[in-house]
Write a protein that holds these residues in place. Structure first.
Motif, PDB file in Angstrom:
ATOM      1  N   GLY A 321       0.843  -1.199   0.000  1.00  0.00           N
ATOM      2  CA  GLY A 321       0.000   0.000   0.000  1.00  0.00           C
ATOM      3  C   GLY A 321       0.875   1.244   0.000  1.00  0.00           C
ATOM      4  N   GLU A 322       0.300   2.353   0.428  1.00  0.00           N
ATOM      5  CA  GLU A 322       1.051   3.611   0.396  1.00  0.00           C
ATOM      6  C   GLU A 322       1.698   3.894   1.742  1.00  0.00           C
ATOM      7  OE1 GLU A 322      -1.615   6.484  -1.476  1.00  0.00           O
ATOM      8  OE2 GLU A 322      -0.913   5.651  -3.380  1.00  0.00           O
ATOM      9  N   GLN A 323       0.886   4.242   2.722  1.00  0.00           N
ATOM     10  CA  GLN A 323       1.424   4.561   4.045  1.00  0.00           C
ATOM     11  C   GLN A 323       0.294   4.337   5.041  1.00  0.00           C
ATOM     12  OE1 GLN A 323       1.783   8.717   2.425  1.00  0.00           O
ATOM     13  NE2 GLN A 323       1.123   9.240   4.477  1.00  0.00           N
ATOM     14  N   PRO A 324       0.634   4.055   6.293  1.00  0.00           N
ATOM     15  CA  PRO A 324      -0.434   3.776   7.260  1.00  0.00           C
ATOM     16  C   PRO A 324      -1.316   5.002   7.468  1.00  0.00           C
ATOM     17  CG  PRO A 324       1.767   3.456   8.218  1.00  0.00           C
ATOM     18  CD  PRO A 324       1.969   4.030   6.864  1.00  0.00           C
ATOM     19  N   GLY A 325      -2.574   4.761   7.809  1.00  0.00           N
ATOM     20  CA  GLY A 325      -3.493   5.838   8.166  1.00  0.00           C
ATOM     21  C   GLY A 325      -3.608   5.915   9.677  1.00  0.00           C
ATOM     22  N   GLU A 328      -4.230   2.539  11.412  1.00  0.00           N
ATOM     23  CA  GLU A 328      -3.074   1.651  11.308  1.00  0.00           C
ATOM     24  C   GLU A 328      -1.996   2.101  12.292  1.00  0.00           C
ATOM     25  OE1 GLU A 328      -4.652   2.909   8.606  1.00  0.00           O
ATOM     26  OE2 GLU A 328      -5.479   1.063   7.770  1.00  0.00           O
ATOM     27  N   PRO A 334      -0.892  -2.893   9.212  1.00  0.00           N
ATOM     28  CA  PRO A 334      -1.324  -2.263   7.958  1.00  0.00           C
ATOM     29  C   PRO A 334      -2.760  -2.612   7.591  1.00  0.00           C
ATOM     30  CG  PRO A 334       0.057  -4.173   7.485  1.00  0.00           C
ATOM     31  CD  PRO A 334       0.027  -4.024   8.991  1.00  0.00           C
ATOM     32  N   PHE A 335      -3.409  -1.708   6.921  1.00  0.00           N
ATOM     33  CA  PHE A 335      -4.742  -1.922   6.341  1.00  0.00           C
ATOM     34  C   PHE A 335      -5.768  -2.483   7.345  1.00  0.00           C
ATOM     35  CE2 PHE A 335      -2.352  -1.467   2.380  1.00  0.00           C
ATOM     36  CZ  PHE A 335      -3.199  -0.624   1.694  1.00  0.00           C
ATOM     37  N   ASN A 361       3.464  -1.608   3.446  1.00  0.00           N
ATOM     38  CA  ASN A 361       3.297  -0.270   2.875  1.00  0.00           C
ATOM     39  C   ASN A 361       4.619   0.246   2.325  1.00  0.00           C
ATOM     40  OD1 ASN A 361       0.533   0.733   3.252  1.00  0.00           O
ATOM     41  ND2 ASN A 361       0.936   0.231   5.404  1.00  0.00           N
ATOM     42  N   HIS A 443      -5.784   2.554  -5.254  1.00  0.00           N
ATOM     43  CA  HIS A 443      -5.785   2.424  -3.798  1.00  0.00           C
ATOM     44  C   HIS A 443      -7.237   2.400  -3.313  1.00  0.00           C
ATOM     45  CE1 HIS A 443      -5.054   3.312   0.408  1.00  0.00           C
ATOM     46  NE2 HIS A 443      -3.832   2.885   0.182  1.00  0.00           N
TER      47      HIS A 443
HETATM   48  N1  URA Z   1      -3.596   2.999   3.304  1.00  0.00           N
HETATM   49  C1  URA Z   1      -2.443   2.387   3.001  1.00  0.00           C
HETATM   50  O1  URA Z   1      -1.857   2.598   1.947  1.00  0.00           O
HETATM   51  N2  URA Z   1      -1.947   1.545   3.880  1.00  0.00           N
HETATM   52  C2  URA Z   1      -2.536   1.239   5.015  1.00  0.00           C
HETATM   53  O2  URA Z   1      -2.010   0.439   5.754  1.00  0.00           O
HETATM   54  C3  URA Z   1      -3.759   1.879   5.300  1.00  0.00           C
HETATM   55  C4  URA Z   1      -4.283   2.766   4.433  1.00  0.00           C
END
Ligand code: URA
Length: 475
Positions: A321-325, A328, A334-335, A361, A443
């Protein structure tokens, strides 16, 4: 007196044919009675049906602008529209060629107000149609119920065809309905609200998301009810939440103001030593430990903890993915927030077990801007992404997956190169080396942010279709 019967009062072609015939016969507006459907002429004269093939020469010199105005105005529900338009046409062709430039003229101003109302109704239909998924014998069908003010369905239906070409859908309204089977658009009689389904699983997800993104500090009830008039609420899944959210808003906002910004308890240990370079060593478990202490960019500082990947060491598929929200960051996994929920639903639909995948991520820390108690997501910049690349590279090096699935452009460009164009190349295989291939899709947060239920449903379907390609390579 000539009476003209139009079978369909909003059909521009039929009105134009009739008007041409009347002009050719030299009939002034005062001698024409317009009717829609089979009602009898008010004056008792024998009604003449609209001609099938009228002469065109009589309207040859009419400005194009008038024809396009008439086309829009004919969708209006006002029964005077045919007569006003014919009067304008008569005047345009009888010495008032500049009529449309006289904005203060009663007919011109009436027509512009009517056209504006129709365009507004069309805009609302595009924004507020909410499809519900229904299982049909040939697969999913999406059905929406909508109550327009004017007869706009035929005019707006092509927009939905372009937008949802791959879906089978019906839009039901009291006046007429539109049906798209993937190839042909069919317009039908009106329907009953009871014919439309109420609620589906996507709607619950959308409601949860709407409640999550609702910011009481930004609430502007007037602007909101102007853009989303209350008359549409009854058919919008998220509308059921609005009164309660509005009612709570001032209390919630006051609580935000009263409370000093509070950050979650930090779980990042004090700096120990610089991050090992170039590639961190050890097993995945050791990498995870080392990443907890990463200081390669400033993102570690405000974050609660490092969110490292999770899943089997020997996973055949790695999802990036991109980065934790926010969620997360709090959970350290993650996710697990709204994007993760949508991703899990896609996996469930495909029968793929999440725990068979290694999920990680591109960037391992949550980046945000504090707003009172809230932490608003901010995108990691190029330096932050570059600083984190060592961890993703190390994860892939340990796991040696057969397939890397990128969710979103950030992951895809970090792994497949900055030239990668997500919208053009999504769902296509990328060969990374002789044993590893990659593929990218959108995404999940992109799908959640789409403005209408129908758009989200279509994007979700495309997302599932892209993910389904995982099974070709790594069943
Ligand atoms: N979006 C992401 O790209 N990664 C995550 O872990 C949560 C949301």
């Amino acid at each position: 007196m000539r009476s003209v019967i139009l079978e369909d009062g909003s059909d521009f072609g039929a009105w134009r044919s009739a008007a041409r015939e009347l002009l050719a016969a030299g009939l002034p507006p005062a001698q024409v009675q317009w009717q829609v459907g089979g009602a009898t002429d008010l004056f008792g004269a024998a009604p003449a049906p609209a001609p099938a093939d009228p002469p065109a020469a009589a309207v040859g010199r009419v400005p194009r602008e008038f024809m396009s105005l008439a086309d829009t105005v004919l969708a209006h529900s006002d029964p005077r529209r045919h007569a006003v338009l014919y009067r304008m046409l008569w005047r345009l062709t009888h010495g008032e060629r500049k009529l449309l430039q006289i904005a203060t003229d009663d007919d011109v101003s009436w027509a512009h107000i009517a056209a504006k109302a129709v365009r507004r109704d069309m805009h609302k239909m595009k924004a507020f149609v909410r499809f519900r998924e229904v299982a049909g014998p040939e697969g999913a069908v999406f059905i929406a119920w909508f109550e327009p003010l004017h007869d706009i369905v035929a005019r707006v239906a092509p927009f939905f065809v372009r937008r949802f070409t791959g879906m089978r859908w019906s839009i039901l309204t009291p006046l007429r309905s539109a049906h798209w089977d993937g190839e042909t658009l069919r317009l039908d009689a009106g329907a009953d609200k009871a014919d439309a389904p109420t609620g589906d699983a996507l709607e619950d997800l959308w409601r949860t998301y709407f409640a999550n993104i609702f910011n009481p500090a930004r609430l502007k009830v007037r602007a909101m009810t102007q853009e989303m008039p209350v008359r549409y609420w009854k058919n919008l899944p998220e509308a059921a939440l609005i009164p309660a959210l509005i009612q709570d808003a001032s209390a919630r906002m006051q609580a935000m103001v009263d409370k000093a910004p509070t950050m979650p308890q930090r779980r990042i240990p004090a700096p120990v030593k610089p991050v090992p370079a170039p590639l961190p060593g050890g097993s995945l478990a050791q990498l995870r430990e080392q990443a907890r202490q990463c200081r390669a960019c400033p993102l570690w500082q405000p974050a609660t903890q490092t969110v490292f990947g999770e899943g089997p060491d020997d996973a055949r598929i790695v999802v990036v993915g991109e980065q934790p929200g926010d969620q997360e960051d709090l959970a350290g996994r993650p996710f697990v927030g709204p994007s993760g929920e949508l991703f899990d639903r896609a996996l469930a639909q495909l029968g793929i077990e999440r725990h068979a995948l290694y999920i990680t991520n591109t960037v391992k820390h949550f980046k945000f801007e504090p707003r009172g108690k809230r932490r608003l997501h901010a995108r990691a910049n190029a330096q932050e992404q570059a600083a984190c690349r060592q961890w993703l590279a190390a994860e892939l090096d340990r796991i040696q997956p057969r397939l890397i699935v990128c969710l979103g452009a950030m992951a895809a460009q970090n792994l497949f190169g900055s030239e990668f164009r997500l919208l053009e190349q999504r769902g296509q295989w990328i060969t990374l080396d002789e044993s590893t291939r990659g593929i990218a899709t959108v995404h999940p947060s992109y799908i959640l942010r789409l403005p209408s239920e129908a758009a989200r449903a279509a994007a979700f379907e495309d997302f599932v279709r892209d993910l389904d390609r995982m099974r070709e390579l790594a069943p």
